[in-house]
Write an enzyme that holds these catalytic residues in place. Sequence first.
Site, mmCIF file in Angstrom:
data_model
loop_
_atom_site.group_PDB
_atom_site.id
_atom_site.type_symbol
_atom_site.label_atom_id
_atom_site.label_comp_id
_atom_site.label_asym_id
_atom_site.label_seq_id
_atom_site.Cartn_x
_atom_site.Cartn_y
_atom_site.Cartn_z
ATOM 1 C CE LYS A 138 4.610 -1.220 2.113
ATOM 2 N NZ LYS A 138 4.339 -2.162 3.261
ATOM 3 C CE LYS A 220 -1.867 3.830 -0.258
ATOM 4 N NZ LYS A 220 -1.683 2.076 0.059
ATOM 5 C CE LYS A 223 -1.227 1.338 8.261
ATOM 6 N NZ LYS A 223 -1.442 0.327 8.438
HETATM 7 P P1 TYM Z 1 -2.470 -2.772 5.017
HETATM 8 O O1 TYM Z 1 -2.370 -3.164 6.330
HETATM 9 O O2 TYM Z 1 -1.960 -1.718 4.109
HETATM 10 O O3 TYM Z 1 -4.339 -2.389 4.701
HETATM 11 C C1 TYM Z 1 -4.935 -2.826 4.568
HETATM 12 C C2 TYM Z 1 -6.609 -2.060 4.312
HETATM 13 O O4 TYM Z 1 -7.370 -1.065 3.976
HETATM 14 C C3 TYM Z 1 -6.722 -0.640 3.110
HETATM 15 N N1 TYM Z 1 -6.171 0.458 2.569
HETATM 16 C C4 TYM Z 1 -7.645 1.357 2.128
HETATM 17 N N2 TYM Z 1 -7.996 1.588 1.456
HETATM 18 C C5 TYM Z 1 -8.795 2.964 0.669
HETATM 19 N N3 TYM Z 1 -8.147 4.320 0.601
HETATM 20 C C6 TYM Z 1 -7.298 4.702 1.465
HETATM 21 N N4 TYM Z 1 -6.130 5.443 1.641
HETATM 22 C C7 TYM Z 1 -6.497 2.737 2.023
HETATM 23 N N5 TYM Z 1 -5.656 2.423 2.557
HETATM 24 C C8 TYM Z 1 -4.355 1.351 2.997
HETATM 25 C C9 TYM Z 1 -5.702 -1.342 1.936
HETATM 26 O O5 TYM Z 1 -6.815 -1.658 0.582
HETATM 27 C C10 TYM Z 1 -6.568 -2.879 3.019
HETATM 28 O O6 TYM Z 1 -7.545 -3.550 2.830
HETATM 29 N N6 TYM Z 1 -1.389 -6.471 2.180
HETATM 30 C C11 TYM Z 1 -3.181 -6.581 3.621
HETATM 31 C C12 TYM Z 1 -3.232 -6.632 4.439
HETATM 32 C C13 TYM Z 1 -3.060 -8.553 4.384
HETATM 33 C C14 TYM Z 1 -4.289 -9.005 3.455
HETATM 34 C C15 TYM Z 1 -4.428 -10.084 2.880
HETATM 35 C C16 TYM Z 1 -5.422 -8.420 3.207
HETATM 36 C C17 TYM Z 1 -2.562 -9.101 4.681
HETATM 37 N N7 TYM Z 1 -2.847 -10.658 4.220
HETATM 38 C C18 TYM Z 1 -5.203 -11.355 3.104
HETATM 39 C C19 TYM Z 1 -6.774 -8.958 2.106
HETATM 40 C C20 TYM Z 1 -6.315 -11.230 2.272
HETATM 41 C C21 TYM Z 1 -2.409 -5.136 3.375
HETATM 42 O O7 TYM Z 1 -2.034 -3.619 2.520
HETATM 43 O O8 TYM Z 1 -2.695 -4.554 4.008
#
Ligand code: TYM
Length: 358
Positions: A138, A220, A223
Amino acid sequence: MTEILSNKDGEAENPNAVEQMKTGQARRKRLFSAVQPSGTLTLGNYIGAIRNWRMLLDEYDCIYALADLHTLTVRQNPADLRRNTYALAALYIASGIDPEKCVLFVQSHVSAHAELSWILNTITYPGELQRMTQFKDKSRSHADNVNMGLMDYPVLMASDILLYGADLVPVGADQKQHIEITRDLAIRFNGRYSDTFIVPEPYIAKSGAKIMSLQDPSKKMSKSDPNPAAFISMDDSRDTIIKKFRRAVTDSDTTVRYDEEHKPGVSNLLTIYSVITGKSIGEAEAEFCGKMYGEFKTAVGEAVADVVDPIREEKNRILKDKAYLDNVFKNGAESAGRMAKRTLSKVYKRVGLVQAMP
Ligand code: TYM
């Protein structure tokens, strides 16, 4: 040198055991997870996270959050953030995350998340945050806004998880490193101030934990990809979904066979098809044996559209009822707030902060 303090309030060492002693019964395992309301969700988010959350609802005590504070680590338009927060809540519910069966809440509605982050910051070293893959990625993609929040992102995430005594954290593979630092911080705090936090485990599905881009299967699905053909949005129409799959990058071979190394595009499509339909990879390979790529890609697109269509429609229906969503948020904040406050006051006591009179 690490200072080990005694447990002055006489509680058992294992926080799980404390709860069992109080209630007289074994506590169900607890799950915590969250998604950022930072725009349209992709099929990757759905397959890697939300779909699994739904399947775990009956077996575990589940706490699911909308990680709105995390989104602020990259620039947000405030009106969009508000809209995205309601839209994500509606999508959770439309995907089967029934707020009657779990605690569903907005992270910023429970101030303990930010408060515990402060305490955890005092035992976190800049080097371990600078080493995080997501921070490095990032920092490159948002080079004009490398802020402290971006670096501190995993500490806020650790606070989310540790406040609720989560045993398991269902996430996609990209979050594994963040769960590891959460574990490190829990162990470090417990070592320094006596057992306080449950050390959580990541819960990463065997299949679908990393859905790849449809245009470049070495990346990966995300979005934030500038090319919308690279990802399926949970808001895409049936036609768009099928078109995007038909255009998905495969290879110059003609056999539908799972081989991540030599056929990453086809393997990604097989994974998506297998997770979405519940068929094994072997069954999917057999189904498309001798068939052309075009037929295979259309079938994957149709199977995905069959799942996404009703969710999108239900999401749009729920989204019209703001009062209902506000009520879900209110109930969620009350339940989550109660749990979080208990942990936070224990933490404050352990580190030696004088408690305010009630
Ligand atoms: P975020 O919003 O980026 O992603 C949300 C979830 O989607 C999964 N993910 C995927 N899984 C499979 N293939 C993909 N291409 C893919 N892209 C995204 C991510 O692994 C995630 O599970 N930091 C976290 C949000 C968060 C969180 C937490 C998660 C904040 N606090 C506490 C667990 C526990 C995140 O990346 O969100």
